[in-house]
Design a protein around this motif. Structure first.
Motif, mmCIF file in Angstrom:
data_model
loop_
_atom_site.group_PDB
_atom_site.id
_atom_site.type_symbol
_atom_site.label_atom_id
_atom_site.label_comp_id
_atom_site.label_asym_id
_atom_site.label_seq_id
_atom_site.Cartn_x
_atom_site.Cartn_y
_atom_site.Cartn_z
ATOM 1 N N PHE A 64 -5.124 -7.507 -12.685
ATOM 2 C CA PHE A 64 -3.746 -7.094 -12.416
ATOM 3 C C PHE A 64 -3.566 -5.588 -12.560
ATOM 4 O O PHE A 64 -2.691 -5.000 -11.932
ATOM 5 C CB PHE A 64 -2.785 -7.831 -13.350
ATOM 6 C CG PHE A 64 -2.389 -9.197 -12.848
ATOM 7 C CD1 PHE A 64 -3.261 -9.963 -12.080
ATOM 8 C CD2 PHE A 64 -1.151 -9.727 -13.141
ATOM 9 C CE1 PHE A 64 -2.907 -11.215 -11.610
ATOM 10 C CE2 PHE A 64 -0.769 -10.983 -12.673
ATOM 11 C CZ PHE A 64 -1.660 -11.727 -11.913
ATOM 12 N N ASN A 65 -4.383 -4.944 -13.410
ATOM 13 C CA ASN A 65 -4.309 -3.494 -13.533
ATOM 14 C C ASN A 65 -4.743 -2.796 -12.253
ATOM 15 O O ASN A 65 -4.347 -1.653 -12.010
ATOM 16 C CB ASN A 65 -5.159 -3.001 -14.710
ATOM 17 C CG ASN A 65 -4.358 -2.848 -15.979
ATOM 18 O OD1 ASN A 65 -3.605 -1.902 -16.156
ATOM 19 N ND2 ASN A 65 -4.497 -3.826 -16.878
ATOM 20 N N ASN B 74 -4.952 -11.677 -8.116
ATOM 21 C CA ASN B 74 -6.050 -12.618 -7.954
ATOM 22 C C ASN B 74 -5.902 -13.738 -8.993
ATOM 23 O O ASN B 74 -5.810 -13.470 -10.192
ATOM 24 C CB ASN B 74 -7.387 -11.895 -8.147
ATOM 25 C CG ASN B 74 -8.575 -12.743 -7.744
ATOM 26 O OD1 ASN B 74 -8.642 -13.928 -8.059
ATOM 27 N ND2 ASN B 74 -9.528 -12.139 -7.059
ATOM 28 N N LEU B 75 -5.889 -14.966 -8.534
ATOM 29 C CA LEU B 75 -5.681 -16.123 -9.402
ATOM 30 C C LEU B 75 -6.970 -16.914 -9.630
ATOM 31 O O LEU B 75 -6.924 -18.069 -10.034
ATOM 32 C CB LEU B 75 -4.604 -17.035 -8.808
ATOM 33 C CG LEU B 75 -3.258 -16.349 -8.540
ATOM 34 C CD1 LEU B 75 -2.311 -17.296 -7.815
ATOM 35 C CD2 LEU B 75 -2.625 -15.859 -9.826
ATOM 36 N N GLU C 48 -5.487 -11.656 -1.293
ATOM 37 C CA GLU C 48 -6.357 -12.111 -2.381
ATOM 38 C C GLU C 48 -5.736 -13.278 -3.133
ATOM 39 O O GLU C 48 -6.457 -14.092 -3.718
ATOM 40 C CB GLU C 48 -6.665 -10.955 -3.340
ATOM 41 C CG GLU C 48 -5.557 -10.542 -4.283
ATOM 42 C CD GLU C 48 -4.531 -9.634 -3.620
ATOM 43 O OE1 GLU C 48 -3.590 -9.209 -4.311
ATOM 44 O OE2 GLU C 48 -4.675 -9.357 -2.419
ATOM 45 N N MET C 49 -4.412 -13.382 -3.131
ATOM 46 C CA MET C 49 -3.751 -14.493 -3.809
ATOM 47 C C MET C 49 -4.062 -15.814 -3.114
ATOM 48 O O MET C 49 -4.459 -16.801 -3.752
ATOM 49 C CB MET C 49 -2.237 -14.275 -3.864
ATOM 50 C CG MET C 49 -1.491 -15.381 -4.598
ATOM 51 S SD MET C 49 0.284 -15.118 -4.676
ATOM 52 C CE MET C 49 0.724 -15.442 -2.966
ATOM 53 N N PRO D 142 -12.700 -13.112 -2.936
ATOM 54 C CA PRO D 142 -11.341 -12.732 -2.512
ATOM 55 C C PRO D 142 -11.169 -11.224 -2.363
ATOM 56 O O PRO D 142 -10.444 -10.760 -1.472
ATOM 57 C CB PRO D 142 -10.455 -13.271 -3.644
ATOM 58 C CG PRO D 142 -11.259 -14.329 -4.301
ATOM 59 C CD PRO D 142 -12.675 -13.876 -4.195
ATOM 60 N N ALA D 143 -11.845 -10.451 -3.229
ATOM 61 C CA ALA D 143 -11.738 -8.990 -3.146
ATOM 62 C C ALA D 143 -12.368 -8.461 -1.870
ATOM 63 O O ALA D 143 -11.823 -7.575 -1.206
ATOM 64 C CB ALA D 143 -12.394 -8.364 -4.375
#
Length: 376
Positions: free
Chosen positions: A96-97, A102-103, A160-161, A149-150
């Protein structure tokens, strides 16, 4: 004349530093106030719900508020819950930083448990080395999967979510396939793995407590992640990319690498936490669904305002709430799902941009007026 200019520069420089420090202090106080009020509203709403739903509200509230401290077994269980929450919270905090929603920590935690189990049952190693190898293997595998995802975001512009959500269920199905067809205990009546060898288990720190060496690992990782994010160049680039990606590109930061790297680190931490949870708490792998630790990591990151040093405290609050709800379910007539209501209310208030926005604007205006008077 030159002396007067230097004096003026020193005064303006000192005023700038004072302004920055004062504004930072104001932001920190506002963040603490916002979080405290959100938690307070959530707890108040929970008390109201208990009063209307429970047949014995006082008994329910008693077990929710002081139940985890009533005896040592309850307290040990609280600490055991705290360990994986801290590490998954740190995993999500890194991602998140970088401003990556991304989950994948949810799927990584589950699949890390699968990989740790597979390595534990496949290799015959000495007691201390065996669990370390299992945890590292889980971290490496989940870190590499977490890059997917990245890379999709960086190369294809995909969300990415969405990618991480779908990847969670892919990891769930793949993990269940691995356990079912390669490591399942055929004598058991359900889909569980064979029993883990003693050499692969994390030893108990306190007898009959389930508190394992992961307790010290969680503390150590908190220090390392905080130092990494706030005292290293890579950590600075992650935070800069998260705050302003365009500016980060302008000053020469490889934002694509930063995005992928942050997701690898987050996936590795969550995967290692999953393996640690299985090897430290269970005798065999028995999960048949995602454990929700990844979602808890999101909650903790928001509660901690993306600062890793506050993750252990946020995790303690959530673990206390969970343990109190478990006791309330066993001793009274309230369901454990009740905790989800409290979590949801707290998150709604923390994510609502207008919550206390007027108060913040008023305090910022008062600060600017004071600084103008000091400058004059």
């Amino acid at each position: 004349m030159s002396a007067e200019k230097n004096k003026s520069k020193m005064k303006s420089g000192g005023l700038f530093r004072k302004t920055a420090m004062t504004q930072e202090a104001l932001n920190q106080r506002f963040s603490v106030l916002r979080t405290t009020l959100a938690i307070g509203v959530g707890i108040l709403l929970s008390v109201i719900i208990i009063a209307f739903v429970s047949d014995d509200p006082l008994l329910s509230i008693k077990y929710l508020t002081v139940g985890p401290l009533m005896n040592l077994n309850n307290f040990y269980s609280l600490v055991t819950m705290w360990i994986p929450l801290v590490i998954t919270g740190l995993a999500v905090c890194i991602m998140f930083n970088a401003n990556q929603f991304n989950l994948f920590a949810e799927g990584a935690f589950f699949f890390g448990g699968v990989v740790g189990t597979a390595v534990a049952l496949s290799l015959n190693l000495p007691p201390v080395i065996h669990p370390i190898v299992c945890i590292l293997a889980a971290a490496v595998v989940c870190g590499l999967i977490g890059a997917i995802p990245a890379l999709m975001r960086y190369k294809l512009g995909a969300s990415e979510m969405v990618a991480s959500l779908l990847l969670n269920y892919a990891c769930l199905q793949l993990g269940m396939f691995i356990i079912s067809y390669f490591f399942r205990d055929s004598d058991a009546g359900s889909v569980v793995s064979a029993k883990l060898p003693d050499s692969a288990k994390l030893g108990e720190l306190i007898r009959r407590s389930n508190i394992h060496a992961g307790f010290f690992v969680a503390i150590f990782l908190t220090v390392v992640v905080y130092y990494f994010l706030f005292h290293t160049r890579w950590g600075f680039e992650i935070r800069l990319t998260g705050q302003n990606g365009n500016f980060a590109k302008y000053v020469g930061v490889n934002t694509g690498f930063v995005i992928v790297f942050s997701q690898i680190l987050g996936g590795a931490l969550a995967g290692g936490a999953g393996a640690m949870e299985v090897l430290g708490t269970y005798n065999r792998f028995s999960w048949t669904a995602l454990t929700n630790h990844g979602w808890d990591g999101v909650t903790l990151t928001i509660l901690a305002n993306k600062n890793p040093k506050y993750i252990p405290l946020a995790a303690l609050f959530l673990a206390y709430l969970r343990k109190g709800a478990d006791l309330m379910s066993m001793k009274a007539d309230m369901q454990t799902d009740f905790v989800s209501v409290i979590q949801a209310v707290i998150l709604v208030f923390l994510l609502a941009e207008q919550f206390l926005a007027g108060y913040r604007q008023k305090k910022t205006y008062e600060l600017s007026k004071r600084l103008e008077e000091a400058k004059a």
